[in-house]
Design a protein around this motif. Sequence first.
Motif, PDB file in Angstrom:
ATOM      1  N   LYS A  15      58.642  62.029  -2.770  1.00 17.51           N
ATOM      2  CA  LYS A  15      58.072  61.066  -3.719  1.00 17.51           C
ATOM      3  C   LYS A  15      59.211  60.539  -4.560  1.00 17.51           C
ATOM      4  O   LYS A  15      59.642  61.185  -5.503  1.00 17.51           O
ATOM      5  CB  LYS A  15      57.037  61.756  -4.613  1.00 17.51           C
ATOM      6  CG  LYS A  15      55.604  61.363  -4.273  1.00 17.51           C
ATOM      7  CD  LYS A  15      54.617  61.917  -5.273  1.00 17.51           C
ATOM      8  CE  LYS A  15      53.203  61.815  -4.729  1.00 17.51           C
ATOM      9  NZ  LYS A  15      52.298  62.725  -5.446  1.00 17.51           N
ATOM     10  N   GLY A  43      46.228  69.211  -5.668  1.00 18.85           N
ATOM     11  CA  GLY A  43      47.615  68.876  -5.368  1.00 18.85           C
ATOM     12  C   GLY A  43      48.432  70.027  -4.840  1.00 18.85           C
ATOM     13  O   GLY A  43      49.652  69.950  -4.749  1.00 18.85           O
ATOM     14  N   LYS A  46      46.014  71.699   0.004  1.00 20.33           N
ATOM     15  CA  LYS A  46      44.857  72.138   0.797  1.00 20.33           C
ATOM     16  C   LYS A  46      44.513  71.110   1.877  1.00 20.33           C
ATOM     17  O   LYS A  46      44.338  71.445   3.051  1.00 20.33           O
ATOM     18  CB  LYS A  46      43.638  72.358  -0.118  1.00 20.33           C
ATOM     19  CG  LYS A  46      43.895  73.308  -1.284  1.00 20.33           C
ATOM     20  CD  LYS A  46      42.671  73.533  -2.125  1.00 20.33           C
ATOM     21  CE  LYS A  46      42.168  72.295  -2.839  1.00 20.33           C
ATOM     22  NZ  LYS A  46      43.107  71.739  -3.843  1.00 20.33           N
ATOM     23  N   SER A  47      44.423  69.853   1.452  1.00 14.27           N
ATOM     24  CA  SER A  47      44.115  68.800   2.428  1.00 14.27           C
ATOM     25  C   SER A  47      45.213  68.707   3.478  1.00 14.27           C
ATOM     26  O   SER A  47      44.939  68.523   4.676  1.00 14.27           O
ATOM     27  CB  SER A  47      43.973  67.450   1.736  1.00 14.27           C
ATOM     28  OG  SER A  47      42.912  67.489   0.822  1.00 14.27           O
ATOM     29  N   THR A  48      46.453  68.855   3.005  1.00 14.67           N
ATOM     30  CA  THR A  48      47.577  68.794   3.938  1.00 14.67           C
ATOM     31  C   THR A  48      47.412  69.856   5.027  1.00 14.67           C
ATOM     32  O   THR A  48      47.635  69.589   6.210  1.00 14.67           O
ATOM     33  CB  THR A  48      48.888  69.003   3.169  1.00 14.67           C
ATOM     34  OG1 THR A  48      48.979  68.004   2.154  1.00 14.67           O
ATOM     35  CG2 THR A  48      50.082  68.908   4.091  1.00 14.67           C
TER      36      THR A  48
ATOM     37  N   ASN B 372      47.620  58.764   5.485  1.00 11.62           N
ATOM     38  CA  ASN B 372      47.739  57.837   4.350  1.00 11.62           C
ATOM     39  C   ASN B 372      46.508  56.963   4.215  1.00 11.62           C
ATOM     40  O   ASN B 372      46.013  56.723   3.109  1.00 11.62           O
ATOM     41  CB  ASN B 372      48.973  56.952   4.516  1.00 11.62           C
ATOM     42  CG  ASN B 372      50.255  57.747   4.329  1.00 11.62           C
ATOM     43  OD1 ASN B 372      50.206  58.889   3.851  1.00 11.62           O
ATOM     44  ND2 ASN B 372      51.368  57.174   4.703  1.00 11.62           N
ATOM     45  N   ARG B 375      43.700  58.924   2.750  1.00 11.30           N
ATOM     46  CA  ARG B 375      43.886  59.255   1.338  1.00 11.30           C
ATOM     47  C   ARG B 375      43.521  58.100   0.425  1.00 11.30           C
ATOM     48  O   ARG B 375      43.167  58.309  -0.731  1.00 11.30           O
ATOM     49  CB  ARG B 375      45.353  59.643   1.087  1.00 11.30           C
ATOM     50  CG  ARG B 375      45.689  61.050   1.528  1.00 11.30           C
ATOM     51  CD  ARG B 375      47.178  61.314   1.403  1.00 11.30           C
ATOM     52  NE  ARG B 375      47.591  61.414   0.009  1.00 11.30           N
ATOM     53  CZ  ARG B 375      47.585  62.557  -0.672  1.00 11.30           C
ATOM     54  NH1 ARG B 375      47.184  63.672  -0.095  1.00 11.30           N
ATOM     55  NH2 ARG B 375      47.973  62.587  -1.919  1.00 11.30           N
TER      56      ARG B 375
HETATM   57  N1  LIG Z   1      51.111  61.304   2.624  1.00 16.89           N
HETATM   58  C1  LIG Z   1      51.639  61.792   1.504  1.00 16.89           C
HETATM   59  N2  LIG Z   1      52.704  61.194   0.956  1.00 16.89           N
HETATM   60  C2  LIG Z   1      53.258  61.679  -0.171  1.00 16.89           C
HETATM   61  N3  LIG Z   1      52.808  62.741  -0.813  1.00 16.89           N
HETATM   62  C3  LIG Z   1      51.745  63.364  -0.312  1.00 16.89           C
HETATM   63  C4  LIG Z   1      51.107  62.916   0.864  1.00 16.89           C
HETATM   64  N4  LIG Z   1      50.078  63.762   1.127  1.00 16.89           N
HETATM   65  C5  LIG Z   1      50.089  64.668   0.132  1.00 16.89           C
HETATM   66  N5  LIG Z   1      51.070  64.436  -0.716  1.00 16.89           N
HETATM   67  C6  LIG Z   1      51.397  65.260  -1.879  1.00 16.89           C
HETATM   68  O1  LIG Z   1      51.376  66.596  -1.458  1.00 16.89           O
HETATM   69  C7  LIG Z   1      50.709  67.395  -2.416  1.00 16.89           C
HETATM   70  C8  LIG Z   1      49.514  68.059  -1.751  1.00 16.89           C
HETATM   71  O2  LIG Z   1      48.545  67.097  -1.450  1.00 16.89           O
HETATM   72  P1  LIG Z   1      47.119  67.522  -0.924  1.00 16.89           P
HETATM   73  O3  LIG Z   1      47.271  68.301   0.311  1.00 16.89           O
HETATM   74  O4  LIG Z   1      46.305  66.288  -0.815  1.00 16.89           O
HETATM   75  O5  LIG Z   1      46.576  68.405  -2.075  1.00 16.89           O
HETATM   76  P2  LIG Z   1      45.134  69.007  -2.337  1.00 16.89           P
HETATM   77  O6  LIG Z   1      44.273  68.601  -1.216  1.00 16.89           O
HETATM   78  O7  LIG Z   1      45.324  70.462  -2.428  1.00 16.89           O
HETATM   79  O8  LIG Z   1      44.671  68.435  -3.636  1.00 16.89           O
HETATM   80  C9  LIG Z   1      50.321  66.480  -3.545  1.00 16.89           C
HETATM   81  O9  LIG Z   1      51.280  66.572  -4.553  1.00 16.89           O
HETATM   82  C10 LIG Z   1      50.360  65.112  -2.940  1.00 16.89           C
HETATM   83  O10 LIG Z   1      50.712  64.172  -3.916  1.00 16.89           O
END
Ligand SMILES: Nc1ncnc2c1ncn2[C@@H]1O[C@H](COP(=O)(O)OP(=O)(O)O)[C@@H](O)[C@H]1O
Lengths: 231, 377
Positions: A15, A43, A46-48, B372, B375
């Motif tokens: 980022k 953040g 989890k989703s990742t 992306n 999201r």
């Molecule tokens: N495609 C992406 N590009 C940049 N940053 C990302 C992306 N996907 C997730 N992030 C960052 O990675 C971290 C984890 O995201 P995410 O898995 O969505 O968290 P959660 O689902 O636990 O809330 C966050 O800080 C998010 O901003």
Amino acid sequence: MALVELRGVSKSFRKGDETITPLDNIDLNIEAGEFLSLMGPSGTGKSTLLNLVSGIDRPDSGTIMVAGTDVTQLSRSKLADWRAANLGYIFQTHNLIPVLTAYENVELPTLLLKLSSSQRRQRVELAMEAVGLSDRAEHYPRQLSGGQEQRVGIARAIVAHPKVVVADEPTGSLDAETSEQVQVLLQRLNKELNITLLMVTHDRDVAAIASRQLVLDRGKFLELAEAGQTS
Amino acid sequence: MTRYVLKTLWRHRTRTLLTVTGAAVAMFVFCFVGSVQEGLQRLTSGADAERSLIVFQENRFCPTTSRLPEDYARKISELPGVRDVMPIQVWTNNCRASLDIVVFNGADPDQIQQTRPLKLLAGSWQQFTSQRDAAIVGRNVAQRRGLKVGDQFSIGDISVNVAGIFQSTVPSEENLIYTSLKFLQYTRGLDAAGLVTQHEVLLSSDADPDRVASQIDETLRAGSVATKTRRKGAFQASTLSDLVDLIGFAHWLGYACVGLVLSLVATTTVMSVQDRIKEYAVLQTIGVRPLRALRLVLAESTLLCLVGGWLGTALALLALGLGGFAIGAEGATIAFRPSFDLALSGIFTSILVGVVAGLAPAIQAATVPIVNALREA
Ligand SMILES: Nc1ncnc2c1ncn2[C@@H]1O[C@H](COP(=O)(O)OP(=O)(O)O)[C@@H](O)[C@H]1O
Ligand SMILES: [Mg+2]
């Protein structure tokens, strides 16, 4: 061998100048038939994690075996085929196709499989019945309530009889009552249809319906408790 | 999946309708321009254009100014390579370029029947040969002017009785009205007794057209009026040379139409895909292959183009078929006819343009960064 096996999985994002590493060399096993909930602050990745297991995102390192396939090794096209046959994805916001009826939305994944039209119809009807929406088949998403939409989304995720279903905050945008319905539904799917579930939530109560609960924090897992031992 | 494409198009019916209409209008023009090109092409090619000669007065252009002795026909027919000679008196209502030109050709009725590739669609040869003011009318003129057998048709000082409607394998001939030579020669204002506008020369199969042409001019140089003989195709092309330039230019208009359809359909498809980019991410999450997503978008753009293009082509062919349009000058005309080739090129162009128009958005949909896109709320 576990149904889902993550070994040494890392994933970071850039980022600007900053590098965020939500997943840092993690290991995880999910057994067939398990209902695993994953909690943690917003953040934390989890989703990742769900996206990596689903093969819609790729780790920087590590292996992810799902039902005997290393999904990190497949091409984008092969991954699509693999998902069609093995994975169901329940979104936080249902993400139904607005121009298709509930029935047609649920039917979509079956169109990607080699099935006869009668097998197809049978599966769709079964899935619609499982989520209790047989009478809403001809309705369009905008004609359904939020809870009903989410249940159609769940039917769509299970209709192809996937080996694993992942759910990203499935109750996150529902009110308490409909959230309750969806929780009961997920639990039933796990118990009665023996569907392996990986569910992300930030709600403790929702997490509690799972048979096993994990907390993800600063790139590492924290095993919370086995079902029934919470609170 | 087809249903998905159709329902997506249906959901934005206003946009779809506008795009289809735009494509239809552009393809209509495309086909119209195409038919003009075809007409010009036909004018200078084919046996009639290549294997027959027109003997005209030297340095004269408008038919009324060319005055050749009728008995030149006898001299010409004695030359080697000449199979038949038909003296023709031409009369036209308008010597300048016009869309509603009426051209009379006066010639011996029996000779017309024997040498011209005509087929009567209505009426009878018998009446044409026996009645002094009888005329047979090309079906293009008949359509344009609404003429039927038995009608009296008057224009300028000429008044004829329609004895037949004919079609010809040479489309430009369908813009003509044939009368007997005598009738036209004695028309008030022409004062052409013993004179004709031109001689049409049919060649024997082994004759070289250009050799015979120069021989004719050579031989007639001794006569009272000098002549200029050319192949019929070349004669018509030079008569219509101003129009030929214009028509040559018009084919750019055809390309512009294709460009118009392309940009119209591409814009619509790009908008449609960008609106729904998340949908393509969802579809791929469910297990739709990137290639399939690509095909879905291409199907959308091709369908738009095909429906619009098909509609425009069909309407153009219909208009061409019913309208009997022609453009002409100085007694020569170009017929705009519908044709199978035209239909084929309209449909084919539509499909091609549809695919090309969808290419960029299709690739966008296929390669959408799934995570992306998901999201984005
Ligand atoms: N495609 C992406 N590009 C940049 N940053 C990302 C992306 N996907 C997730 N992030 C960052 O990675 C971290 C984890 O995201 P995410 O898995 O969505 O968290 P959660 O689902 O636990 O809330 C966050 O800080 C998010 O901003
Ligand atoms: Mg999340």
